[in-house]
Motif scaffolding. Structure first.
Motif, PDB file in Angstrom:
ATOM      1  N   ARG A  20      28.178  20.113  23.829  1.00  0.00           N
ATOM      2  CA  ARG A  20      28.612  19.665  22.503  1.00  0.00           C
ATOM      3  C   ARG A  20      27.441  19.075  21.723  1.00  0.00           C
ATOM      4  NH1 ARG A  20      32.853  14.898  21.551  1.00  0.00           N
ATOM      5  NH2 ARG A  20      31.533  14.100  23.192  1.00  0.00           N
ATOM      6  N   GLY A  21      27.195  19.636  20.551  1.00  0.00           N
ATOM      7  CA  GLY A  21      26.125  19.132  19.703  1.00  0.00           C
ATOM      8  C   GLY A  21      26.665  18.202  18.630  1.00  0.00           C
ATOM      9  N   GLU A  22      26.018  18.220  17.478  1.00  0.00           N
ATOM     10  CA  GLU A  22      26.445  17.307  16.410  1.00  0.00           C
ATOM     11  C   GLU A  22      27.788  17.738  15.802  1.00  0.00           C
ATOM     12  OE1 GLU A  22      24.584  17.453  12.584  1.00  0.00           O
ATOM     13  OE2 GLU A  22      23.597  19.336  13.052  1.00  0.00           O
ATOM     14  N   LYS A  23      28.525  16.773  15.340  1.00  0.00           N
ATOM     15  CA  LYS A  23      29.818  17.086  14.740  1.00  0.00           C
ATOM     16  C   LYS A  23      29.591  17.712  13.365  1.00  0.00           C
ATOM     17  CE  LYS A  23      34.297  15.168  13.482  1.00  0.00           C
ATOM     18  NZ  LYS A  23      35.222  14.038  13.589  1.00  0.00           N
ATOM     19  N   LEU A  24      30.284  18.811  13.139  1.00  0.00           N
ATOM     20  CA  LEU A  24      30.127  19.526  11.869  1.00  0.00           C
ATOM     21  C   LEU A  24      31.271  19.232  10.908  1.00  0.00           C
ATOM     22  CD1 LEU A  24      29.025  22.980  13.362  1.00  0.00           C
ATOM     23  CD2 LEU A  24      27.561  21.126  12.524  1.00  0.00           C
ATOM     24  N   GLY A  25      32.392  18.755  11.439  1.00  0.00           N
ATOM     25  CA  GLY A  25      33.523  18.447  10.575  1.00  0.00           C
ATOM     26  C   GLY A  25      34.835  18.589  11.316  1.00  0.00           C
ATOM     27  N   ARG A  26      35.918  18.529  10.572  1.00  0.00           N
ATOM     28  CA  ARG A  26      37.246  18.650  11.176  1.00  0.00           C
ATOM     29  C   ARG A  26      38.031  19.720  10.419  1.00  0.00           C
ATOM     30  NH1 ARG A  26      40.457  16.098  14.688  1.00  0.00           N
ATOM     31  NH2 ARG A  26      42.701  16.027  14.288  1.00  0.00           N
ATOM     32  N   THR A  27      38.625  20.638  11.167  1.00  0.00           N
ATOM     33  CA  THR A  27      39.359  21.728  10.515  1.00  0.00           C
ATOM     34  C   THR A  27      40.613  21.188   9.847  1.00  0.00           C
ATOM     35  OG1 THR A  27      40.547  22.224  12.542  1.00  0.00           O
ATOM     36  CG2 THR A  27      38.550  23.494  12.110  1.00  0.00           C
ATOM     37  N   SER A  28      41.041  21.932   8.827  1.00  0.00           N
ATOM     38  CA  SER A  28      42.222  21.492   8.092  1.00  0.00           C
ATOM     39  C   SER A  28      43.444  22.349   8.386  1.00  0.00           C
ATOM     40  CB  SER A  28      41.928  21.564   6.589  1.00  0.00           C
ATOM     41  OG  SER A  28      41.531  22.874   6.231  1.00  0.00           O
ATOM     42  N   GLU A  75      44.510  21.233  13.314  1.00  0.00           N
ATOM     43  CA  GLU A  75      43.467  20.260  12.995  1.00  0.00           C
ATOM     44  C   GLU A  75      42.694  19.901  14.258  1.00  0.00           C
ATOM     45  OE1 GLU A  75      45.038  16.946  10.886  1.00  0.00           O
ATOM     46  OE2 GLU A  75      46.206  18.226   9.526  1.00  0.00           O
ATOM     47  N   THR A  76      41.410  20.107  14.219  1.00  0.00           N
ATOM     48  CA  THR A  76      40.588  19.795  15.393  1.00  0.00           C
ATOM     49  C   THR A  76      39.141  19.574  14.958  1.00  0.00           C
ATOM     50  OG1 THR A  76      39.971  20.558  17.614  1.00  0.00           O
ATOM     51  CG2 THR A  76      40.102  22.230  15.904  1.00  0.00           C
ATOM     52  N   ASP A  77      38.372  18.872  15.792  1.00  0.00           N
ATOM     53  CA  ASP A  77      36.966  18.610  15.464  1.00  0.00           C
ATOM     54  C   ASP A  77      36.105  19.819  15.826  1.00  0.00           C
ATOM     55  OD1 ASP A  77      37.487  16.063  14.525  1.00  0.00           O
ATOM     56  OD2 ASP A  77      37.342  15.177  16.527  1.00  0.00           O
ATOM     57  N   ILE A  78      35.133  20.071  14.963  1.00  0.00           N
ATOM     58  CA  ILE A  78      34.218  21.195  15.176  1.00  0.00           C
ATOM     59  C   ILE A  78      32.799  20.663  15.376  1.00  0.00           C
ATOM     60  CG2 ILE A  78      33.191  23.274  14.124  1.00  0.00           C
ATOM     61  CD1 ILE A  78      36.074  23.705  14.875  1.00  0.00           C
ATOM     62  N   TYR A  79      32.125  21.194  16.384  1.00  0.00           N
ATOM     63  CA  TYR A  79      30.777  20.733  16.726  1.00  0.00           C
ATOM     64  C   TYR A  79      29.808  21.911  16.803  1.00  0.00           C
ATOM     65  CZ  TYR A  79      32.973  16.346  18.155  1.00  0.00           C
ATOM     66  OH  TYR A  79      33.670  15.182  18.176  1.00  0.00           O
ATOM     67  N   LEU A 121      27.279  30.126  16.513  1.00  0.00           N
ATOM     68  CA  LEU A 121      28.285  29.608  17.442  1.00  0.00           C
ATOM     69  C   LEU A 121      28.665  28.173  17.100  1.00  0.00           C
ATOM     70  CD1 LEU A 121      29.536  30.981  20.005  1.00  0.00           C
ATOM     71  CD2 LEU A 121      27.943  29.629  21.365  1.00  0.00           C
ATOM     72  N   VAL A 122      29.967  27.882  17.086  1.00  0.00           N
ATOM     73  CA  VAL A 122      30.433  26.499  16.951  1.00  0.00           C
ATOM     74  C   VAL A 122      31.534  26.263  18.001  1.00  0.00           C
ATOM     75  CG1 VAL A 122      29.900  26.329  14.486  1.00  0.00           C
ATOM     76  CG2 VAL A 122      32.189  27.052  15.201  1.00  0.00           C
TER      77      VAL A 122
END
Lengths: 164, 326
Positions: free
Chosen positions: B139-147, B168-172, B182-183
């Motif tokens: 897991r790298g840096e957080k890119l955001g959270r899906t809507s 809704e889930t966190d994307i890294y 790749l994410v």
């Protein structure tokens, strides 16, 4: 062990009578087309005839058939971003009389495929999580996650005791 | 809607789905055909296709495997770049168009795969997977959270940043891989990790295998490798066997980078999937990610659902193929 019929194919037709409708529904939920679902169901029984696996009992055979048709559908879908010209073909007439029933069907069909299988086996076939895990050969954790995501997508309010 | 209402309505809706009588008759016919000895049927689609697009020259490709396998019902002829299809070949390579939703006005719909929108691109469920236990390390840096918000009937305007059809889930970002490729979705719920990979393999041009496999950085990173027969895969048996010939595998991975891309649609139309002459390989990388590749007996390789096949140098392909025997 099952399968000691005198005529080749006889056991297949016996299994067909028992499981064809169930498999057809699974395929229809995956493929969204009556024609494709019927063909996938036929192909599954052809595999049963050709592979002729030995089953320990009825449940073992049922699980094998579900896994085979699920993989077969995934194989068909995996060929590309396949467009269906007739959306939910063959499904509307059954639910047309009741808008709520049609709505839930459309909601399930709108989900990514991997969630549809788990949702169908859990809510239609009433399989517990452990059994779905065995049938699909994925971890219980994966089944739980797909159920969780599926419920989230369906915006379901959970009631009472949770089976997870 | 509560769970029980859903269950009741869904059961009623599904109960109404009945197969036709033709399905049983069709099965009986198919069973009868299977019982009769038959010769393989070859579809002349390649000839028709060549005629249709004015190709007069000989095929650039030859069957690598001699006689057709018993279950094979079609042969395919990879076309040189320029044969069209959803992933179209050009002189510069295979162009995979950006994923766009079908026009709602036509009544068409599309099969939904799990997807996330990031930086204006659609990332679909990856053919590379990871176990939950190994996800945290990647897991790298957080890119955001899906809507959430995308479904089968969404329009192009619904494809806003971080929209998805996975809730809704966190994307890294994924350590060791470019986030333009790749994410990762990653969640911890009640101490349990749930993670999936999503890849961006559309809206790109592929000139050689390196343009796709290079992003996975396979060479020198394979910790272990297994293969599975088509029969096992198709029947969900998961009968994996180790790929014991490391020289053949290394040669194959090297050849992958220079493999020639071929648009997928002409090949699928010609029936490449009608043949069971396939093997699946599973490459466990040193970061615990698992890459799955499908090898076709005609000398072609496909990664996931990206609409492109790769024609691998025949010696390297054949060495690996021949090493995979039961």
């Amino acid at each position: 062990m099952q399968r000691s019929m005198t005529r080749p194919g006889q056991h297949v037709m016996k299994s067909y009578e028992q499981y064809a409708e169930m498999l057809f529904r699974i395929a229809l939920v995956h493929l969204g087309s009556r024609e494709d679902a019927e063909e996938a169901t036929q192909d599954t029984f052809i595999k049963l005839m050709e592979k002729a696996p030995a089953f320990q009992d009825e449940e073992h055979q049922k699980a094998w058939l579900i896994r085979v048709i699920t993989n077969h559908c995934k194989n068909l879908l995996g060929r590309g971003w396949r467009k269906r010209e007739v959306k939910l073909e063959g499904m509307e007439p059954a639910a047309a009389g009741n808008p709520e029933e049609l709505a839930v069907l459309q909601l399930v069909m709108a989900m990514p495929v991997k969630y549809r299988t788990v949702i169908h086996l859990y809510y239609y076939e009433d399989y517990p999580i452990q059994k779905i895990s065995e049938i699909l050969r994925i971890s219980e954790s994966a089944v739980k996650m797909r159920l969780r995501r599926g419920r989230q997508l369906l915006k379901l309010e959970l009631e009472g005791a949770e089976s997870e | 809607m509560n769970e029980e209402q859903f269950r009741t309505n869904y059961k009623k809706a599904v109960d109404g789905m009945k197969a036709s009588d033709e399905m049983k008759r069709g099965l009986a016919d198919k069973m009868e055909q299977k019982r009769r000895p038959r010769k393989p049927v070859y579809i002349a689609a390649s000839v028709l296709l060549a005629a249709g697009i004015g190709l007069a020259g000989p095929s650039i490709w030859q069957q690598l495997n001699g006689p057709a396998a018993p279950a094979q019902v079609a042969q395919v002829t990879p076309q040189s770049p320029g044969t069209g299809g959803s992933a179209a070949g050009t002189a510069a390579g295979v162009v995979i168009p950006k994923i766009e939703l079908p026009d709602k006005d036509t009544g068409a719909s599309a099969d939904m795969v799990a997807l996330v929108v990031y930086k204006g691109n659609v990332y679909t469920q990856a053919a590379t997977r990871i176990d939950a236990a190994d996800a945290a390390a990647l897991r790298g840096e957080k890119l955001g959270r899906t809507s959430g918000g995308i479904d089968e009937w969404s329009s192009q305007e619904d494809y806003t940043e971080l929209a998805s059809n996975i809730g809704e889930t966190d994307i890294y970002a994924v350590n060791g891989y470019g986030s333009d490729f790749l994410v990762m979705s990653y969640n911890e719920i009640d101490g349990q990790v749930y993670a999936d990979l999503y890849e961006h393999t559309n809206g790109i041009t592929i000139n050689s295998g390196a343009d796709l496999f290079g992003k996975l950085n396979l060479q020198g990173r394979v910790a272990s490798a297994d293969w599975e027969s088509f029969a096992s895969w198709n029947n969900g048996l998961q009968e994996l066997a180790p790929l014991s010939d490391s020289t053949a595998l290394e040669g194959f991975l090297t050849a992958l980078d220079t493999a020639t891309p071929l648009a997928a649609e002409p090949l699928t139309e010609q029936g490449i999937y009608d043949s069971e002459d396939r093997k699946i390989i599973y490459l466990q990388l040193d970061d615990k990610a698992e890459v799955q590749l499908t090898l076709f007996g005609q000398g072609l390789v496909r990664y996931g659902n990206a609409p492109v096949f790769f024609e691998v140098e025949s010696g390297a392909f054949q060495a690996l193929w021949n090493s995979m025997t039961p």
